[in-house]
Design a protein around this motif. Sequence first.
Motif, PDB file in Angstrom:
ATOM      1  N   ARG A 209      40.764  38.932  35.432  1.00 60.27           N
ATOM      2  CA  ARG A 209      41.151  39.499  37.071  1.00 60.27           C
ATOM      3  C   ARG A 209      41.868  38.275  37.657  1.00 60.27           C
ATOM      4  O   ARG A 209      41.430  36.909  37.051  1.00 60.27           O
ATOM      5  CB  ARG A 209      39.947  39.945  37.777  1.00 60.27           C
ATOM      6  N   VAL A 210      42.560  38.468  38.537  1.00 62.17           N
ATOM      7  CA  VAL A 210      43.036  37.517  39.430  1.00 62.17           C
ATOM      8  C   VAL A 210      42.648  37.572  40.902  1.00 62.17           C
ATOM      9  O   VAL A 210      42.574  39.004  41.297  1.00 62.17           O
ATOM     10  CB  VAL A 210      44.589  37.292  39.275  1.00 62.17           C
TER      11      VAL A 210
ATOM     12  N   ILE B  94      52.078  39.083  42.961  1.00 64.58           N
ATOM     13  CA  ILE B  94      50.757  39.758  43.071  1.00 64.58           C
ATOM     14  C   ILE B  94      51.229  40.396  44.826  1.00 64.58           C
ATOM     15  O   ILE B  94      51.787  39.648  45.313  1.00 64.58           O
ATOM     16  CB  ILE B  94      49.790  38.674  43.250  1.00 64.58           C
ATOM     17  N   ASP B  95      50.608  41.587  44.698  1.00 61.60           N
ATOM     18  CA  ASP B  95      50.728  42.258  45.915  1.00 61.60           C
ATOM     19  C   ASP B  95      49.298  42.607  46.344  1.00 61.60           C
ATOM     20  O   ASP B  95      48.509  43.323  45.839  1.00 61.60           O
ATOM     21  CB  ASP B  95      51.314  43.790  45.787  1.00 61.60           C
ATOM     22  N   PRO B  96      48.721  41.583  47.197  1.00 67.64           N
ATOM     23  CA  PRO B  96      47.188  41.776  47.448  1.00 67.64           C
ATOM     24  C   PRO B  96      46.880  42.880  48.141  1.00 67.64           C
ATOM     25  O   PRO B  96      45.670  43.355  48.053  1.00 67.64           O
ATOM     26  CB  PRO B  96      47.058  40.419  48.443  1.00 67.64           C
ATOM     27  N   VAL B  97      47.747  43.410  48.992  1.00 64.95           N
ATOM     28  CA  VAL B  97      47.399  44.766  49.670  1.00 64.95           C
ATOM     29  C   VAL B  97      47.180  45.924  48.847  1.00 64.95           C
ATOM     30  O   VAL B  97      46.561  46.742  48.841  1.00 64.95           O
ATOM     31  CB  VAL B  97      48.572  44.902  50.825  1.00 64.95           C
ATOM     32  N   ALA B  98      48.506  46.051  47.701  1.00 65.52           N
ATOM     33  CA  ALA B  98      48.307  47.111  47.271  1.00 65.52           C
ATOM     34  C   ALA B  98      47.418  47.042  45.727  1.00 65.52           C
ATOM     35  O   ALA B  98      46.908  47.972  45.025  1.00 65.52           O
ATOM     36  CB  ALA B  98      49.928  47.324  46.411  1.00 65.52           C
ATOM     37  N   GLY B  99      47.035  45.686  45.583  1.00 67.95           N
ATOM     38  CA  GLY B  99      46.228  45.414  44.710  1.00 67.95           C
ATOM     39  C   GLY B  99      46.720  45.421  43.033  1.00 67.95           C
ATOM     40  O   GLY B  99      46.361  45.996  42.064  1.00 67.95           O
ATOM     41  N   LYS B 100      48.093  45.019  43.287  1.00 63.93           N
ATOM     42  CA  LYS B 100      49.123  45.046  41.844  1.00 63.93           C
ATOM     43  C   LYS B 100      49.510  43.619  41.573  1.00 63.93           C
ATOM     44  O   LYS B 100      49.626  42.779  42.259  1.00 63.93           O
ATOM     45  CB  LYS B 100      49.934  45.863  41.990  1.00 63.93           C
ATOM     46  N   VAL B 101      49.600  43.378  40.198  1.00 63.11           N
ATOM     47  CA  VAL B 101      50.358  42.285  39.575  1.00 63.11           C
ATOM     48  C   VAL B 101      51.261  42.448  38.872  1.00 63.11           C
ATOM     49  O   VAL B 101      51.005  43.327  37.751  1.00 63.11           O
ATOM     50  CB  VAL B 101      49.134  41.266  39.129  1.00 63.11           C
TER      51      VAL B 101
ATOM     52  N   VAL C 279      44.615  31.209  48.448  1.00 62.76           N
ATOM     53  CA  VAL C 279      44.088  30.444  47.144  1.00 62.76           C
ATOM     54  C   VAL C 279      44.151  31.457  46.005  1.00 62.76           C
ATOM     55  O   VAL C 279      43.609  32.706  46.068  1.00 62.76           O
ATOM     56  CB  VAL C 279      42.826  29.952  47.221  1.00 62.76           C
ATOM     57  N   VAL C 280      44.646  31.214  44.816  1.00 59.44           N
ATOM     58  CA  VAL C 280      44.691  32.212  43.707  1.00 59.44           C
ATOM     59  C   VAL C 280      43.900  31.590  42.632  1.00 59.44           C
ATOM     60  O   VAL C 280      44.139  30.582  42.114  1.00 59.44           O
ATOM     61  CB  VAL C 280      46.248  32.438  43.114  1.00 59.44           C
ATOM     62  N   ILE C 281      43.002  32.622  42.124  1.00 61.52           N
ATOM     63  CA  ILE C 281      41.947  32.263  41.236  1.00 61.52           C
ATOM     64  C   ILE C 281      42.125  33.065  39.901  1.00 61.52           C
ATOM     65  O   ILE C 281      42.148  34.187  39.978  1.00 61.52           O
ATOM     66  CB  ILE C 281      40.503  32.411  41.806  1.00 61.52           C
ATOM     67  N   TYR C 282      41.908  32.587  38.918  1.00 65.38           N
ATOM     68  CA  TYR C 282      41.937  33.169  37.393  1.00 65.38           C
ATOM     69  C   TYR C 282      40.850  33.165  37.014  1.00 65.38           C
ATOM     70  O   TYR C 282      39.833  32.231  36.793  1.00 65.38           O
ATOM     71  CB  TYR C 282      42.908  32.147  36.721  1.00 65.38           C
ATOM     72  N   ASP C 283      40.231  34.379  36.843  1.00 70.43           N
ATOM     73  CA  ASP C 283      38.992  34.697  36.455  1.00 70.43           C
ATOM     74  C   ASP C 283      39.222  35.351  34.991  1.00 70.43           C
ATOM     75  O   ASP C 283      39.403  36.388  34.952  1.00 70.43           O
ATOM     76  CB  ASP C 283      38.076  35.467  37.319  1.00 70.43           C
ATOM     77  N   LEU C 284      39.288  34.723  33.911  1.00 69.92           N
ATOM     78  CA  LEU C 284      39.901  35.181  32.719  1.00 69.92           C
ATOM     79  C   LEU C 284      38.807  35.113  31.587  1.00 69.92           C
ATOM     80  O   LEU C 284      37.653  34.429  31.750  1.00 69.92           O
ATOM     81  CB  LEU C 284      41.219  34.058  32.266  1.00 69.92           C
ATOM     82  N   PRO C 285      38.956  35.755  30.253  1.00 74.32           N
ATOM     83  CA  PRO C 285      38.044  35.895  29.295  1.00 74.32           C
ATOM     84  C   PRO C 285      37.664  34.878  28.356  1.00 74.32           C
ATOM     85  O   PRO C 285      37.450  35.056  27.140  1.00 74.32           O
ATOM     86  CB  PRO C 285      38.403  37.126  28.619  1.00 74.32           C
TER      87      PRO C 285
ATOM     88  N   VAL D  73      37.997  37.829  48.947  1.00 74.39           N
ATOM     89  CA  VAL D  73      38.779  37.594  48.012  1.00 74.39           C
ATOM     90  C   VAL D  73      39.143  38.820  47.574  1.00 74.39           C
ATOM     91  O   VAL D  73      38.233  39.804  47.391  1.00 74.39           O
ATOM     92  CB  VAL D  73      37.935  36.737  46.931  1.00 74.39           C
ATOM     93  N   ARG D  74      40.411  39.281  47.172  1.00 80.69           N
ATOM     94  CA  ARG D  74      40.921  40.437  46.643  1.00 80.69           C
ATOM     95  C   ARG D  74      41.012  40.300  45.244  1.00 80.69           C
ATOM     96  O   ARG D  74      41.917  39.461  44.816  1.00 80.69           O
ATOM     97  CB  ARG D  74      42.078  40.841  47.428  1.00 80.69           C
ATOM     98  N   TRP D  75      40.182  41.024  44.407  1.00 79.11           N
ATOM     99  CA  TRP D  75      40.170  40.834  42.810  1.00 79.11           C
ATOM    100  C   TRP D  75      41.151  42.006  42.341  1.00 79.11           C
ATOM    101  O   TRP D  75      41.039  43.169  42.716  1.00 79.11           O
ATOM    102  CB  TRP D  75      38.773  40.881  42.357  1.00 79.11           C
ATOM    103  N   ILE D  76      41.924  41.648  41.531  1.00 81.57           N
ATOM    104  CA  ILE D  76      42.859  42.529  40.895  1.00 81.57           C
ATOM    105  C   ILE D  76      42.744  42.337  39.363  1.00 81.57           C
ATOM    106  O   ILE D  76      42.856  41.411  38.718  1.00 81.57           O
ATOM    107  CB  ILE D  76      44.452  42.318  41.212  1.00 81.57           C
ATOM    108  N   ASP D  77      42.576  43.393  38.585  1.00 75.19           N
ATOM    109  CA  ASP D  77      42.339  43.313  37.226  1.00 75.19           C
ATOM    110  C   ASP D  77      43.840  43.303  36.602  1.00 75.19           C
ATOM    111  O   ASP D  77      44.832  43.848  37.012  1.00 75.19           O
ATOM    112  CB  ASP D  77      41.720  44.854  36.773  1.00 75.19           C
TER     113      ASP D  77
END
Length: 444
Positions: free
Chosen positions: A240-241, A305-312, A209-215, A253-257
């Motif tokens: 962040r996603v 998105i790379d959830p392990v490396a925490g990169k988008v 599940v991919v969540i958008y937490d945006l401004p 949940v892995r959050w990535i800025d």
Amino acid sequence: MANPYLEGLLAPVTEEVTVHDLPVTGRIPSGLRGRYLRIGPNPLMVEDASAYHWFLGDGMVHGIRLRDGRAEWYRNRWVRSRKVAERLGEEWPAGPVVENFDFAPNTHVLQHAGDTLALVEAGARPYRLDHELNTLGPCDFGGTLKGGYTAHPKEDPATGELHAVGYYFGWEHLEYTVRSTSGRIVRSVEIPVSDGPMVHDFALTEKYVVIYDLPITFSMALAEAGAGLPYAWNDAHPARVGVMPRDGGAADVRWIDIPPCWVFHTLNAYDDGDRVVVDLARFPSFMHGGRLEGNPAPTLDRWTIDPVAGKVVQETVDDRAQEFPRIDERLTTRRHRYGYTVGDSGVDPQGGTGLMKHDYERGTSEFRRFPDGSGVGEAVFVPSAPDSAEDDGYLMTLAFDPVRQGTDLVVIASQDFTGEPVATVHLPVRVPLGFHGSWAPDLG
Ligand SMILES: [Fe+2]
């Protein structure tokens, strides 16, 4: 005072009509048995035009029933919230609304688990409609939906379950839910967030599940000033996603800025090895001071998105203004080749000028231009047969015919994207520019 969201193609209609045996140019494929449904804001009464907010107009659903090569009927009906029913002088089809938060949903209409659901976000409950678009009442999925719902749930074609991410300013979390094919919530996860973010859509893959937490967040200042929709761009809220395994919990949940931006709509998402690919329409920003006008144009983007490396990794696939992305929904959660959007949309309150078809494999696109003033809406893909290949089917959309001064349901063969429509159903009325819709195949 004039309000662009009450004028032209957005002007509300004042009557509910029922018309049978509609005139058709071309031939409706005989395999199309069901209803094309579309919903949008259509305020029943506007006390102060200058204060009217487009997102808050009472929902009106429009439907065209196709069967055996005929366009059997067109109907438009307001969703009967308590307020709408009272204004129409009718008894409210009562049900479990969230206390003091009843609303006539105006954002999406779809069929799931045998229910025709009119949907809206931000805290209000869905309303159930019958086959002829009469309101049955608000619903909480048999007592299993804790609060409001969302306008953009996603049906997993592998299971038939409906996944959703809901939000409400009074919550300090988002609510991820799964609605079973029996119409009940069978799984829910509270995902903590700060500042009350607006979360219009999300993305779903086979694994995540991919969540958008945006401004864009709840604004107490706007609420105190009496704004109907107190949400605004918030520079203090980091973008962040979040990536959550489908069977995970909030702690997983892995959050990535990411750089600040705004997303209304996902086109689709899928897993690519250990990475997650999300195709979407991205605005550089939106709703400064809560205003809908004056926003930069949206583009078609891809986030890997790379959830392990925490990169988008973010890239723009097509920098032309476009919105309302859709796919062949049999591929929701899995790799798609094609996507369909509305060109020039997300910029002009009078709608788009054409439809775009993107081939992600070849990196090409087609643009199907509609006449000036047609305000073409979101295209819904309908497969020609349950087991047909991706893109083997029809795109359906509503477009205003400025010559005839009426709206058409235009049915395009997706593989002949810029050719003559397969069929054009001529409605006797104008359908105001709206938000989203669906093909609801006949059940049984
Ligand atoms: Fe939407």
